[in-house]
Structure formats: structure tokens, C-alpha cells
Design an enzyme around this catalytic site. Structure first.
Site, mmCIF file in Angstrom:
data_model
loop_
_atom_site.group_PDB
_atom_site.id
_atom_site.type_symbol
_atom_site.label_atom_id
_atom_site.label_comp_id
_atom_site.label_asym_id
_atom_site.label_seq_id
_atom_site.Cartn_x
_atom_site.Cartn_y
_atom_site.Cartn_z
ATOM 1 N N ASP A 269 -8.993 -0.435 7.227
ATOM 2 C CA ASP A 269 -7.929 -0.177 6.254
ATOM 3 C C ASP A 269 -7.558 -1.527 5.651
ATOM 4 O O ASP A 269 -6.963 -2.364 6.309
ATOM 5 C CB ASP A 269 -6.719 0.447 6.968
ATOM 6 C CG ASP A 269 -5.519 0.636 6.029
ATOM 7 O OD1 ASP A 269 -5.635 0.314 4.821
ATOM 8 O OD2 ASP A 269 -4.461 1.107 6.512
ATOM 9 N N LYS B 143 -1.010 -1.470 -3.700
ATOM 10 C CA LYS B 143 -0.684 -2.803 -3.190
ATOM 11 C C LYS B 143 -1.333 -3.871 -4.066
ATOM 12 O O LYS B 143 -0.677 -4.628 -4.738
ATOM 13 C CB LYS B 143 -1.141 -2.986 -1.741
ATOM 14 C CG LYS B 143 -0.670 -1.986 -0.665
ATOM 15 C CD LYS B 143 0.698 -1.514 -0.780
ATOM 16 C CE LYS B 143 1.327 -0.636 0.273
ATOM 17 N NZ LYS B 143 0.652 -0.133 1.410
ATOM 18 N N TRP C 291 0.982 0.052 10.571
ATOM 19 C CA TRP C 291 -0.009 0.878 9.872
ATOM 20 C C TRP C 291 -1.178 1.252 10.760
ATOM 21 O O TRP C 291 -1.707 2.363 10.667
ATOM 22 C CB TRP C 291 -0.458 0.218 8.572
ATOM 23 C CG TRP C 291 0.636 0.297 7.558
ATOM 24 C CD1 TRP C 291 1.366 -0.740 7.047
ATOM 25 C CD2 TRP C 291 1.174 1.499 6.962
ATOM 26 N NE1 TRP C 291 2.315 -0.255 6.163
ATOM 27 C CE2 TRP C 291 2.219 1.107 6.100
ATOM 28 C CE3 TRP C 291 0.879 2.856 7.078
ATOM 29 C CZ2 TRP C 291 2.964 2.031 5.357
ATOM 30 C CZ3 TRP C 291 1.616 3.782 6.341
ATOM 31 C CH2 TRP C 291 2.643 3.359 5.490
HETATM 32 C C1 PLP Z 1 0.811 1.023 2.315
HETATM 33 C C2 PLP Z 1 -0.177 1.109 3.388
HETATM 34 C C3 PLP Z 1 -0.660 2.333 3.842
HETATM 35 C C4 PLP Z 1 -0.130 3.669 3.342
HETATM 36 O O1 PLP Z 1 -0.514 3.882 2.030
HETATM 37 P P1 PLP Z 1 -0.154 5.281 1.310
HETATM 38 O O2 PLP Z 1 -0.922 5.169 0.039
HETATM 39 O O3 PLP Z 1 1.328 5.312 1.123
HETATM 40 O O4 PLP Z 1 -0.627 6.370 2.173
HETATM 41 C C5 PLP Z 1 -1.621 2.329 4.828
HETATM 42 N N1 PLP Z 1 -2.094 1.183 5.346
HETATM 43 C C6 PLP Z 1 -1.656 -0.029 4.933
HETATM 44 C C7 PLP Z 1 -2.218 -1.253 5.537
HETATM 45 C C8 PLP Z 1 -0.688 -0.096 3.935
HETATM 46 O O5 PLP Z 1 -0.241 -1.294 3.534
#
Ligand code: PLP
Length: 374
Positions: free
Chosen positions: A185, A209, A115
Site C-alpha cells: 500500500d 494523497k 493503515w
Molecule cells: C489514506 C490512506 C488509505 C485509505 O484510503 P481511502 O482511499 O480513503 O480508502 C489507505 N492507506 C494509506 C496508507 C492511506 O494513506
């Protein structure tokens, strides 16, 4: 009929199942029940939240309550703004450089896995994104420590990924980037425990998540970072415009905002984030112990100090057994344990909603499986 990882009330007669998906991930059964009861008629017996005008009093109250609850849970200081935005975390990969840096500005990225790499590749389109540290050479099995980072004082921001969902790595410390705003993030470990928001310039997290349902990203941004580059970002990704319009520049993802509010409320009832941190530590410790004490039958590539409490990634020493492992696990109601496509192996996601019984059922199965095939 669909089988949910839920209580017998929702799914009478079915054996209990546990959903270990990385995202969209399981929701607390209590929240699903509340959604089922409230959704058709709304909380006060009027209209469904899906039918409310987003500019009207009722939806504004739902969104404001969600913001308030989040602010209390996390201890968001008054000089930060909470934004509810579209497009998941991937939209934020672009929004961050578009709002905080210009085409010739520099930004430092710490590359810790799948990611972080995705965030970096997107930022490269909008600014001069630099890799200040990378775990790529080691196959992303550890988080580079801060003395290995080459940060530039000229960076507009420094970006980290606090939990690598696909690689099973997590920061168990907060970097110190001095005067350079730290951007994180937190999609897959947001609200898994307390954090000091003051250490960050900006935090973002996709909702599917550990917050609620897909379609929403929560952004927490320090007010002085708003309006750095007023004109560059498309309006719906523009932090200043979203802040001014209280996240209603256009129609917000109303269902996702509503569910997020229910989850924030649920977290408060569980005892808040300090309690969640204790539970999450216990759950992941149990699973890592089962891996480490399997006599090498299961292996966890992540360095012990950097192991994720949220996404436990492991392999079988004999990887030909993987398909059989997944098949038998599913038979036992242990669902969605396949690792991320880019990484392979097995991954068990243990977000806030995963009960301790789910982890116990998984470790019991793993011991049984190892005894049969070891
Ligand atoms: C799932 C995830 C993303 C992507 O999320 P989307 O909503 O599908 O764009 C980005 N960063 C991390 C750490 C993730 O777990």
C-alpha cells in the site's frame, strides 16, 4: 469565497495559504489552473471530460495517456499491468486477499501503524491473515526491521504499508520476501521518488494523497498474479476482469483518471521522480531539523531512521498548547495541521505538490511560536 493554497492568479488579493492536509491533499496550482481551463470544453474544444462516453475514443485516449505517463515515470516493466480502480485504497484492502488468496490461504501482514492495521483487519475477513511483525508494542514509532519478521514460506503474499500516513513512518528500504509476492500500500508515498517495481508483486495507491483526486486507486500488478482466484472477487474488484477490460469493466472514475494524467504530466515537467525525491528529502529534512533543534519544545516520536518524508508527525512538549498552535497557524495561512484522530498531535503532510516555501513558512511560524511560549 473559498481560499485555495494557490497562486495570486487564482485568488487575487488573498494572502498565500498552504494546505498541509493528509488527503484529499493539495494539488499543484498549475494542475488546478489546467483543470479550470479545460474542464468545461475538453482539451480540444469539444465536450468536457465529464461528458464523454467512457467507451469512446476520447476518454480511452485520456486513460491510455495517463497509463503511459505513469509507466514512463515509474519505469513499470512490460510484464506488469496498470489498473485504474474504484473505491480508494480501502477497496484494495479487500481486493488484495480476494484476488490473491483463498479463505484457507495464509497471508503475512507487517503491522506498522493505523493503515497497516486497517488492511490487516479487512484481510482477516477473506483469508488467514497473520501478523508477521508488529510495531504496536512500541506505539508504532518505528518500522520493524526485516530480521524481526516471521515470514511464512506458505504465504500467498506479504503485505506492507510503505508510508504510515497517520503515524509518520516510512520504509526507506525494500523488503526481500523471496518467492512470496510483496504487496505494498503506497497510498501516501507513491511517486515521491523512484522505486524498483520489479521488487513488488503488486502496488496500490489511493489517488487523493499524491496523485490527484479521490475516487481512484491505481494498481500495478505483475501479470502472473492475475487470475489466481478467478471467481472469488466481486467483478469491479477483480483484477483479471479489470485487466481484460482495460479498467473499463464499468464506468471508471473519469474525472479522477483525467486529473491523475495531468499530475503525471506535471511530475514529468518537474524533472521526474529522482528530482521529486531530492526535493522531498530537502523539505522534510528542513521540518525535522526545526523539530529536533527546538530544545525539546517540539518532539517527533518516530525513530529517526524511519521518519516519513511525506507526513511529518510531531507533538508539543506541553500538549495544552496544541489548540493555540493550530489556531495561530491557521491565522498565518498554514492549514490542516491537526494530526490524525487516532494519533493526535500535529501532522504536516508534505506531498509532491507542497512547495518548499510552504515548509519554510511553517518552520518560521514554529520558531516564532516556540520563542513566544517556550
Ligand atoms: C489514506 C490512506 C488509505 C485509505 O484510503 P481511502 O482511499 O480513503 O480508502 C489507505 N492507506 C494509506 C496508507 C492511506 O494513506
Amino acid at each position: 469565497m473559498a481560499r485555495f493554497s494557490c497562486d495570486s492568479n487564482t485568488n487575487p488579493g488573498a494572502a498565500r495559504t498552504f494546505n498541509f492536509a493528509a488527503g484529499p491533499a493539495m494539488l499543484p496550482p498549475e494542475v488546478l489552473r489546467q483543470v479550470r481551463e479545460e474542464l468545461p470544453y475538453g482539451q480540444r474544444g469539444g465536450m468536457s471530460v465529464l461528458e464523454l462516453p467512457f467507451t469512446g475514443r476520447e476518454f480511452r485516449e485520456i486513460a491510455a495517456a495517463a497509463q503511459r505517463e505513469l509507466s514512463e515515470l515509474l519505469g513499470v516493466p512490460a510484464h506488469y499491468r496498470i489498473l485504474f480502480m474504484h473505491g480508494g485504497a480501502s477497496a484494495q484492502f479487500a481486493a488484495v486477499p480476494l484476488n490473491l488468496a483463498g479463505p484457507v490461504d495464509k497471508a503475512d501482514y507487517i503491522e506498522t501503524g493505523h493503515w497497516a492495521s486497517r488492511a490487516l483487519r479487512e484481510a482477516e475477513r477473506y483469508c488467514e491473515a497473520r501478523v508477521a511483525a508488529s510495531g504496536a508494542a512500541g506505539g508504532f514509532t518505528r518500522v520493524p526491521s526485516q530480521d524481526e519478521w516471521r515470514l511464512g514460506a506458505d504465504a500467498a503474499y506479504c503485505h506492507i504499508t510503505t508510508n504510515e500516513t497517520a503515524n509518520g513512518l516510512e520504509y526507506h528500504w525494500t523488503p526481500d520476501t523471496g518467492g512470496v509476492p510483496l504487496v505494498a500500500d503506497m497510498s501516501s508515498n507513491f511517486l515521491s521518488g523512484p522505486i524498483d517495481v520489479n521488487r513488488y508483486g503488486l502496488i496500490y495507491a489511493a489517488a487523493q494523497k499524491n496523485i490527484g483526486t479521490a475516487g481512484l486507486a491505481v494498481v500495478i500488478v505483475r501479470a502472473d498474479l492475475l487470475g489466481r482466484r478467478q471467481c472469488a472477487a466481486p467483478s469491479i474488484l477483480n483484477y483479471s476482469m479489470q485487466a481484460v477490460s482495460d479498467s473499463r469493466y464499468n464506468t471508471p472514475p473519469v474525472f479522477a483518471v483525467y486529473v491523475a494524467g495531468l499530475v503525471f504530466d506535471w511530475l514529468k515537467r518537474q524533472g521526474g521522480l529522482a528530482e521529486m525525491a531530492r526535493i522531498n528529502r530537502r523539505k522534510s529534512a528542513r521540518l525535522y531539523a526545526a523539530i529536533d533543534h527546538s530544545g525539546g519544545f517540539y518532539r517527533c516520536p518516530a525513530a529517526p531512521a524511519d521518519r516519513s518524508r511525506m507526513n511529518v508527525c510531531f507533538t508539543l512538549a506541553d500538549n495544552r498548547l496544541e489548540a493555540e498552535f493550530l489556531r495561530q497557524a491557521e491565522e498565518q495561512g498554514l492549514l490542516n495541521l491537526k494530526g490524525h484522530g487516532a494519533v493526535g498531535g500535529i501532522r504536516a503532510s508534505l506531498y509532491n505538490a507542497m512547495p518548499e516555501e510552504g515548509v519554510a513558512a511553517l518552520t518560521d511560524f514554529m520558531q516564532h511560536f516556540a520563542a513566544s511560549y517556550g
